[in-house]
Design an enzyme around this catalytic site. Structure first.
Site, short mmCIF file in Angstrom:
data_model
loop_
_atom_site.label_atom_id
_atom_site.label_comp_id
_atom_site.label_asym_id
_atom_site.label_seq_id
_atom_site.Cartn_x
_atom_site.Cartn_y
_atom_site.Cartn_z
CE LYS A 1 -3.92 -2.08 2.36
NZ LYS A 1 -4.72 -2.10 3.61
CD GLU A 2 3.29 3.79 -4.16
OE1 GLU A 2 2.55 4.56 -4.82
OE2 GLU A 2 4.35 3.36 -4.60
CE LYS B 1 0.50 10.86 -7.11
NZ LYS B 1 -0.04 10.26 -8.34
#
Length: 152
Positions: A66-67, A79
């Site tokens: 998961k990021e 970003k």
């Protein structure tokens, strides 16, 4: 041990066009479409694609991780994402973040700078980040090709 790697590439396109790819969920779709041997699937599991959103990233032959999109600054065109579960964290890293910056060089030329920041107690882990940097360079090169073809 803290570490950092950076790489830059020039893209023959206006910064706003490049940012419209890198700064949105379109970037994940782009990477999966153009480089499925690097990233098989990216699934939005929380949020709307803006800051605070979480995506599940699946790489060929590896467990998904998961990021979290820590920040997305449309004004500065920056970003920042951080792995929050699995991936490098399971390999002994206590922090693993990636920053994408789209820098306007002139009205039709941009620079994309990608920086990996990490923290690990085991210096042996550093070689693992080299492979990820190479994958990010491949993604950046695909972006260059995409914009070169788009401008023709």
């Amino acid at each position: 041990m803290l570490g950092k790697f950076s790489e830059e590439v020039e893209i023959n396109a206006p910064a706003i066009e490049v940012w419209n790819l890198y700064g949105t969920l379109q970037f994940a779709k782009f990477v999966v479409e153009k480089l499925p041997h690097i990233v098989e699937k990216v699934e939005l599991i929380e949020g709307n694609g803006g800051s605070g959103s979480i995506v599940l990233v699946s790489l060929p032959g590896n467990a998904p991780y998961k990021e979290k999109f820590i920040s997305i600054d449309d004004e500065k065109r920056v970003k920042e994402v951080e792995i929050v579960e699995g991936g490098y964290l399971d390999l002994g890293f206590s922090f693993y973040g990636i920053k994408f910056e789209v820098i306007e060089k002139d009205e039709n030329l941009s620079i994309v700078k990608t920086t990996i920041d990490f923290e690990t107690k085991d210096a042996e882990n550093i070689h693992l980040t080299i492979g990820n940097l190479q994958a990010l360079v491949a993604i950046m090169k695909a972006t260059v090709e995409y914009f070169n073809q788009k401008s023709k």
